[in-house]
Design an enzyme around this catalytic site. Structure first.
Site, PDB file in Angstrom:
ATOM      1  N   LYS A 101      -0.429 -10.157   0.294  1.00  0.00           N
ATOM      2  CA  LYS A 101       0.634 -10.548  -0.629  1.00  0.00           C
ATOM      3  C   LYS A 101       0.640 -12.062  -0.828  1.00  0.00           C
ATOM      4  O   LYS A 101       0.947 -12.552  -1.906  1.00  0.00           O
ATOM      5  CB  LYS A 101       1.997 -10.079  -0.115  1.00  0.00           C
ATOM      6  CG  LYS A 101       2.118  -8.578   0.068  1.00  0.00           C
ATOM      7  CD  LYS A 101       2.077  -7.794  -1.237  1.00  0.00           C
ATOM      8  CE  LYS A 101       1.518  -6.391  -1.059  1.00  0.00           C
ATOM      9  NZ  LYS A 101       2.422  -5.419  -0.507  1.00  0.00           N
ATOM     10  N   GLU A 136      11.010 -11.922   0.823  1.00  0.00           N
ATOM     11  CA  GLU A 136      11.289 -12.363  -0.539  1.00  0.00           C
ATOM     12  C   GLU A 136      12.777 -12.323  -0.832  1.00  0.00           C
ATOM     13  O   GLU A 136      13.499 -11.499  -0.274  1.00  0.00           O
ATOM     14  CB  GLU A 136      10.661 -11.377  -1.539  1.00  0.00           C
ATOM     15  CG  GLU A 136       9.225 -11.602  -1.844  1.00  0.00           C
ATOM     16  CD  GLU A 136       8.706 -10.526  -2.804  1.00  0.00           C
ATOM     17  OE1 GLU A 136       7.522 -10.543  -3.075  1.00  0.00           O
ATOM     18  OE2 GLU A 136       9.520  -9.675  -3.256  1.00  0.00           O
ATOM     19  N   HIS A 152      12.125   2.574  -1.108  1.00  0.00           N
ATOM     20  CA  HIS A 152      11.095   1.770  -1.760  1.00  0.00           C
ATOM     21  C   HIS A 152       9.865   2.554  -2.127  1.00  0.00           C
ATOM     22  O   HIS A 152       8.791   2.005  -2.318  1.00  0.00           O
ATOM     23  CB  HIS A 152      10.706   0.576  -0.878  1.00  0.00           C
ATOM     24  CG  HIS A 152      11.900  -0.186  -0.450  1.00  0.00           C
ATOM     25  ND1 HIS A 152      12.698  -0.866  -1.329  1.00  0.00           N
ATOM     26  CD2 HIS A 152      12.511  -0.306   0.757  1.00  0.00           C
ATOM     27  CE1 HIS A 152      13.706  -1.393  -0.694  1.00  0.00           C
ATOM     28  NE2 HIS A 152      13.630  -1.055   0.579  1.00  0.00           N
ATOM     29  N   ARG A 186      -6.413  -0.364  -7.540  1.00  0.00           N
ATOM     30  CA  ARG A 186      -6.867   1.027  -7.443  1.00  0.00           C
ATOM     31  C   ARG A 186      -6.161   1.834  -8.515  1.00  0.00           C
ATOM     32  O   ARG A 186      -5.295   1.319  -9.224  1.00  0.00           O
ATOM     33  CB  ARG A 186      -6.484   1.588  -6.078  1.00  0.00           C
ATOM     34  CG  ARG A 186      -4.985   1.332  -5.807  1.00  0.00           C
ATOM     35  CD  ARG A 186      -4.404   2.150  -4.710  1.00  0.00           C
ATOM     36  NE  ARG A 186      -3.113   1.684  -4.288  1.00  0.00           N
ATOM     37  CZ  ARG A 186      -1.953   2.048  -4.812  1.00  0.00           C
ATOM     38  NH1 ARG A 186      -1.910   2.875  -5.838  1.00  0.00           N
ATOM     39  NH2 ARG A 186      -0.811   1.578  -4.338  1.00  0.00           N
TER      40      ARG A 186
END
Lengths: 508, 167, 508, 167
Positions: free
Chosen positions: C116, C200, C235, C293
Site C-alpha cells: 500500500k 488512513e 470491509h 488481477r
C-alpha cells in the site's frame, strides 16, 4: 398494471412468462393438464388450475376451461405463449368478451394473418412481395397436381392454419405429391383441427429470415431487426440467430420497413414476427407469413437488442406506449439459439419421452438457458418435445459460437435422448462457422457427415468409458448379491451419491 | 473381475481390480491405473495420470447395458460377464433377411400405408406413428414382402413394439 | 495461441477461467488440494494435478508445486485467478523464470501496487489524489495511537499486503484501537504471511467506486468504466454494480483518465482495477489501491460493456493487442452482482460449511450465475466461503433489480446456510432501490430492519410450512417403524424422488 | 395423526389425515384440504385450492427439527409428537443467568481475549475463531463473570461446542 396474469400454456414458455410476471411483481397463475400437475410451470406459479386430462383439445386447447380458470382466480389478463391457443382469433375474442385482456394482437389482425390466403392478400395490398402460390386453399389431389405442374417442381405444401412445420411438405417430384398431400392433410387436421392446405413455388437456396415487430396501442410500430432461422429439420427451426450472418444493414432496413408497413396495415399491436424467404444470391425477399404471437426464438433478439419482449408485451397490453423508439434500437454483438428437443438424433429424430434422471445445465458468460424441466421431470408423450432453448451471446458471431459450443459441451441430460449431440456437431461444422446458411443446410450437413471418414476414435476415451461401465456393473453385482440385508440397502443409498447423506442419517 | 465390453461391434476384454484409490484395469493388453471418485447422478470422476475423465454412466433397462457420456460423446456399452450364462451377447441381430419395424417411442398409430403381402421398396413408408405432436413415417429398412402387420390404426404402441415384419 | 493453460486456483473463479479456455479451444489444467479432488473445477478440466493437503500454504499457495504441475502437464501459461498467488510478484517472476507465461501484469507493477505504501507513492507521482494516511507501515500500537490522534478518528487500519477486507478494521474511537490493531495484525499474518499494517483517515459517507482498466503489451491502455461496490460487510464487498447508480459520465471520464494514467505509470498490462473512495457529497475521489488481477465483480463490467475480460486477459498475455479501443467501449444498461457466501445471515454471518444437499439455480432473461459448486458438493472449511456470484443485467437499473430479485427468489440451496435471504431483503430495501449507497449502507440497513415492526407473517404460509414439516415427520415415523424390511428401504428410495427410479430398477 | 409444531416460539396443534389426493389438516382450528405431490430433493408441491406452495423440507440432525423453505422464506419448525415421550420441547433455554458461548461453525481457536474470572461487558470479545479464512470474534451475549473457558488457543472446535460460559 395488472395484479394477476393467467398463462395459458405449459413448459418452457410458461416458465419464461412467469419470470416476466415476477419481474413486474405480477402474480402468475398457471393452468395444467392432469399429467402436468407436478411440472415446473406449476411449481413456480402462485396459483394453478387443473383444466382437464392429457389430450390438448380437452385441456390446453379448451377456450371455456382457460377462461373459467382466469375467472376463478381473478386474473385480469391472459398470456397465451406460443402454440396452443396463441394464434386462435376466437380465443382472443372470447377473452375480450369475458372482460379480460388478451396479451396479444387484436383478434381481427390474428384472423387476417391466421389464414395463409388472407395473409398473402394483405401483404400484396401493403406492397410486400410474396412467393408465387395459390390464393385459395386446395381441396383435392387433382387440383394440387394441376397447380404444381403450373408452377413447376419443387413446390411446397402448407397447412392454412399451420406453423412450426406441422402439415408442411416439400415436394420435389410429381410422384411424391400424393403421399405428401395425404400426410400433410392428416397432420394439419390433427394439429390444428383444420386440414386445408395451400401450395407455393419453392425458392432455390432460400434463407429463412424474419423480422421482429412490436406495436403499441398508440400507433407506434417498431422493428427489432432480423433473425435468421434457415437451419430447419422437417420445416421446423432448430438453430436461430440474430443478426443474420449476412448482417446487411441495408437489407435489414428494407425488410424492417416492409414488416412495419404490413403490421400497420392490419392495426397490429404487441409482438409479432414477419417471416420472409430471402434468395441467397439476389437478396430478394418474399413474404411467407406473419406469426401473431411471441416467437420461440425471441431470446436471440432480446440478447442483441437488450429489450425484454415478454415484459414489453405485458406493458403494451396494459396500454403503455412502447418503451423504445425505432431510433433507440441498437444491435450489439451476436446471439445464437438452439432448440433442445427430446428426440434421438441417432435414430432419425424420433421422439424420446421419459424421465430426466440427471440434468446438468451450463452456466457462465454469455449463456442463457430457458428451460421447462428440472431433474426428475417427466417429458410427456402428449406434448411438444422441446424441453429447453439454449442461447449464447457474444461480441461477435465467432465468440457466440465459441460460447455456444462450450455450453453444449457442459450440458448433460440423462434418462431421455436429446438433440444436444446433433448441435455439438453443428457448431463444429465448417459451413455453419462460415455462416453459409439456407434451408437446405441440414441435408447438406448430413451429406458432409456421411462423406467424412468415420471419425478416428480416441482409443483411450473408449477404454475409459468401457472401464466406467465395468465399474458400475461390478458394483451392481456386488449390491444385488448381498441383498436383502438392510445394511446393503443403505450402502446402495450411499452409492447414489453424497447428496442423500443427510436424509439417511435423519431417517435412521 | 474379468468382463467383456462391447462398444460399437468390437468386443474388448477387461480385467478389473479394485485398489485403495480406485481401480487397476487391463483392456486388450493396455494397462490403466485409475483414481476413481463418485459424484452425484451416476457420475464417475476418473483420473488416468493427470488426465481427467468425467464419465456419466447411465444404466439401461437390460442388465449389463450402459450409456456412458464422456466429453460430449455418448458411448453405448454392453458388459458381458462370462461367469453368468445368460449373456446378452446373442440377443441382437435379425435372422435370415427378416426385418422388423420396431416403434422407437411410445405413440399412436395413425395410418397403415401398406397391406400384408404387399411388396415394398427399401425406404417405402409402412406405418405412421404419432408422438409428441409429430407424425413419424416408419419406413421399410429393406425391400421385401410385408409378412405381418401387428397393429391397427388408432392403436397405442410402446417403445420396442414390433409393428410389422418384412421378409 | 496457447494450447494449454494451468489454472492456479479453485472454486468458481477456476470454473470461470476454464470456460474462457474452452471458448478459445485451449486445454485447461486444474490444480487441487486433497479435499478438492472431486470438486467441479477438477471435473471440468482436461487434466488435474494434486498439489498437496488442505492448508493453502501447502497447496494453492505453494509456488514450486504450482510450477511443477505446469511443467508436468506441459502447460504454457498460468492463470492465477484472484486470491491465493494472484498478487504475488514473486510467483509472477518465478513463472516467467520457468519459461512460462504469467497471465497477469509484469511482476514489477505487482510489486509497486502490492504494498500500500509504494502504491500510494506511485499514485502521488502520477498525480492521482490519495486519502491522507501513513506512507510507511506502522509496527507498534504506540505509533498507531500517535498517528490516529494526528489524523483524528475515525481512522482505518489496513494490511499492507491485504485485500478482500482481511486485516482491515474501521476504528471510530481511541479505546477500540488496541483490539483492532491486534486482530488486524493477526488476520493479516494468517491470510498473507505478512502482518504489516498502515493507517488512513476515514472519509465520511464514502462510496467505494473502482475503475476497470485493461492494457496490452503494445502500449494501449483503456478503461472500461466504473463499478460501485459500496455495499460492504466487514470491509468485504457483497453487492457490486455497473455503472454506479450516480451514473455521472463526467466523473467516469475523470476517474477513468486517472486510472489509465496510473496504469501507464507502472507499465501495466492485462486486467487491473483502480479502487477509489468517492465522497458522496462533493464527488471528490481518492485513490485507495490498485488490484493487479481480475476482480471478483468482473461480471458486471462484462455484462454492461459486452467484453469477455478473461478471454481478453488470455489473448493479451499471448501478445495480442487489445480487441477494443477507448472509443469502442459503450456501456449498455445496468448489472448488479451479489456474492453468495456459505454464511448464516441470521447468525452474524458465521461460516456455514457442509454438503450442498439440494441446489436449484435460477435461469432466464438477464441472469448469470458463476458458480463453483453443484448438488452434492462439499463446501470446505478450509477456503473462502464464496460459492457463487449471481448477477442480473437489465436495460435500466430498475429492470436489473427486478431480475435480480426474481433470480434470488428462484435460487435454492439446502444443506448449508447462505447469504441468499440477506440479499432478498437488500433488493427490496428502499434505500437500495433509490441507489443511496455508501460504505455505511449495511449498518443503516440493519438499523432500518430493526426499526421495522416484525413483519406481519402470512398465517397461511406458516400453516402450510408446518403441515409440510408434519407430513415429512409422519413419513419418517412410518418408514422407521417398518424398518428393517427391504421393501421399506426401497420405498425410502422412492421418497427421495423419482430421479433415482431408473437406478433402483437396475439394481434389483 | 396429532402433532404439535413449534414455529418461532408459538406452538400450533396439528391434526393430519392422509387422503387419496394428499392430506386434510386442522391447525389451531383452521382446516385445510391439500393436494400433495412429491418432487425431487425433498420438495413438496402443495395445493390449497388454487394456491400453489412449493415447500422444500430439510430435515435437521435432531429428530423432529425441520427447516421449511417457502416463497423465499425459511421457517425453522420443530414437530413434537405427544405420543413420544422424548419431546424436544424442553431442550432449549438457558438456566438462571448463565450464557454459553457456542461455536456456530467448525474452526480453529486463534486467540482467547479474556481469562477465567474476568468481569466482562455485554459485547466484549471473548474468543476469536478462524474458519474459512475469516477471523470471527465471539462476543459476550451479556455482562457477567467468565466462569469457564473450555478451549485453548490452537484448538480445533466443532459447531455446537461450548467455548466459554459467562454467569
Amino acid at each position: 398494471m395488472f395484479k394477476k396474469i393467467l398463462i395459458a400454456n405449459r413448459g418452457e414458455i410458461a416458465v419464461r412468462i412467469i419470470r416476466a410476471c415476477r419481474d413486474l411483481q405480477i402474480s402468475p397463475v398457471a393452468v395444467y393438464s392432469e399429467p402436468d400437475a407436478a411440472s415446473v410451470h406449476v411449481a413456480l406459479s402462485d396459483e394453478a388450475v387443473c383444466i382437464g386430462p392429457a389430450p390438448s383439445v380437452e385441456s390446453y386447447l379448451s377456450i371455456p376451461k382457460v377462461i373459467d380458470a382466469a375467472r376463478k382466480t381473478g386474473a385480469q389478463a391472459i398470456h397465451p405463449g406460443y402454440g396452443f391457443l396463441a394464434e386462435n382469433a376466437d380465443f382472443a375474442a372470447a377473452v375480450k368478451e369475458a372482460g379480460l385482456v388478451f396479451i396479444g394482437p387484436p383478434a381481427e389482425a390474428m384472423r387476417i394473418m391466421g389464414s395463409k390466403t388472407t395473409a398473402r392478400r394483405a401483404a400484396v395490398e401493403a406492397g410486400v412481395p410474396i412467393v408465387p402460390g395459390t390464393v385459395e386453399p386446395i381441396s383435392t389431389i387433382g387440383e394440387a397436381e394441376r397447380v404444381a405442374e403450373q408452377f413447376g417442381y419443387p413446390v411446397m405444401l402448407k397447412a392454412s392454419a399451420g406453423g412450426g412445420g406441422k402439415g408442411m411438405r416439400l415436394v420435389t417430384t410429381a410422384k411424391e405429391l400424393r403421399s405428401a398431400f395425404d400426410n400433410a392433410k392428416s397432420e394439419a387436421a390433427s394439429a390444428f383441427g383444420d386440414d386445408s392446405l395451400y401450395l407455393e413455388k419453392a425458392i432455390e437456396r432460400p434463407r429463412h429470415i424474419e423480422i421482429q415487430v412490436f406495436a403499441d396501442t398508440h400507433g407506434n410500430v417498431v422493428h427489432l431487426g432480423e433473425r435468421e432461422c434457415s437451419i430447419q429439420r422437417r420445416h421446423q427451426k432448430v438453430v436461430e440467430e440474430c443478426p443474420s450472418p449476412i448482417n446487411d444493414s441495408t437489407l435489414r432496413e428494407k425488410m424492417g420497413a416492409a414488416a412495419v408497413q404490413l403490421a400497420r396495415a392490419v392495426n397490429y399491436s404487441g409482438a409479432g414476427t414477419v417471416e420472409f424467404l430471402v434468395a441467397d444470391a439476389t437478396r430478394e425477399f418474399y413474404f411467407l407469413e406473419m406469426n401473431t404471437r411471441l416467437q420461440v426464438e425471441h431470446p436471440v433478439t432480446e440478447l442483441v437488442t437488450g429489450y425484454d419482449l415478454v415484459r414489453e408485451q405485458i406493458s403494451v397490453a396494459d396500454g403503455a406506449p412502447l418503451s423504445f423508439t425505432q431510433e433507440d434500437v441498437r444491435w450489439r454483438g451476436h446471439a445464437i439459439e438452439v432448440r433442445v428437443y427430446a428426440e434421438d438424433p441417432e435414430n432419425n429424430f424420433f421422439p424420446s419421452p421419459g424421465t430426466i434422471s440427471y440434468l446438468h445445465v451450463p452456466f457462465g458468460p454469455g449463456v442463457r438457458d430457458d428451460s421447462g424441466v428440472e431433474m426428475g421431470s417427466d417429458v410427456s408423450i402428449h406434448y411438444d418435445p422441446m424441453i429447453s432453448k439454449l442461447a449464447a451471446w457474444g461480441n461477435t458471431r465467432e465468440e457466440s459460437i465459441d460460447r455456444l459450443r462450450r455450453a453444449l459441451d457442459e450440458y448433460e441430460i440423462s434418462g431421455i435422448k436429446t438433440t444436444l449431440p446433433f448441435f455439438r456437431e453443428i457448431v463444429r461444422d465448417e459451413e455453419f462457422i462460415k455462416g453459409h446458411l439456407d434451408t437446405g443446410f441440414i441435408s447438406r450437413f448430413y451429406a458432409r457427415r456421411d462423406e467424412r471418414a468415420t471419425e478416428v476414435d480416441n482409443a483411450i476415451d473408449g477404454d475409459i468409458a468401457s472401464i466406467a461401465a465395468a465399474i458400475h456393473y461390478s458394483r451392481q453385482q456386488r449390491a444385488s448379491a448381498n441383498r436383502p440385508s438392510v445394511k446393503e440397502a443403505e450402502s446402495r443409498w450411499k452409492m447414489s451419491g453424497r447428496v442423500l447423506g443427510q436424509q439417511i442419517r435423519d431417517r435412521q | 473381475m474379468k468382463l467383456k465390453a462391447q462398444i460399437s461391434d468390437t468386443t474388448h476384454e477387461i480385467s478389473l481390480t479394485t485398489v485403495e484409490h480406485g481401480v487397476t484395469a487391463e483392456i486388450d493388453g493396455r494397462n490403466y491405473d485409475l483414481e476413481v471418485r463418485e459424484s452425484t447422478g451416476g457420475v464417475l470422476l476418473i483420473k488416468n495420470g493427470t488426465s481427467v475423465y468425467r464419465c456419466r454412466v447411465e444404466s439401461k433397462r437390460e442388465t449389463g447395458k450402459y450409456e456412458v457420456g464422456l466429453r460430449g460423446r455418448s458411448y453405448p456399452i454392453s458388459i458381458i460377464d462370462p461367469k453368468r450364462l445368460r449373456s446378452s451377447e446373442n440377443a441382437a441381430g435379425h435372422g435370415h433377411g427378416t426385418a422388423e419395424i420396431v416403434s422407437p417411442m411410445p405413440g399412436k398409430v395413425v395410418r397403415i400405408l401398406v397391406e400384408q403381402g404387399n411388396t415394398v421398396e427399401a425406404g417405402a413408408g409402412i406405418i405412421v406413428v404419432e408422438a409428441m405432436k409429430m407424425q413419424n413415417e416408419m419406413k421399410a429398412p429393406k425391400a421385401g414382402v410385408v409378412v405381418s402387420i401387428n397393429v391397427a390404426a388408432g392403436a397405442t404402441v410402446n417403445a420396442g413394439d414390433v409393428l410389422a415384419v418384412i421378409e
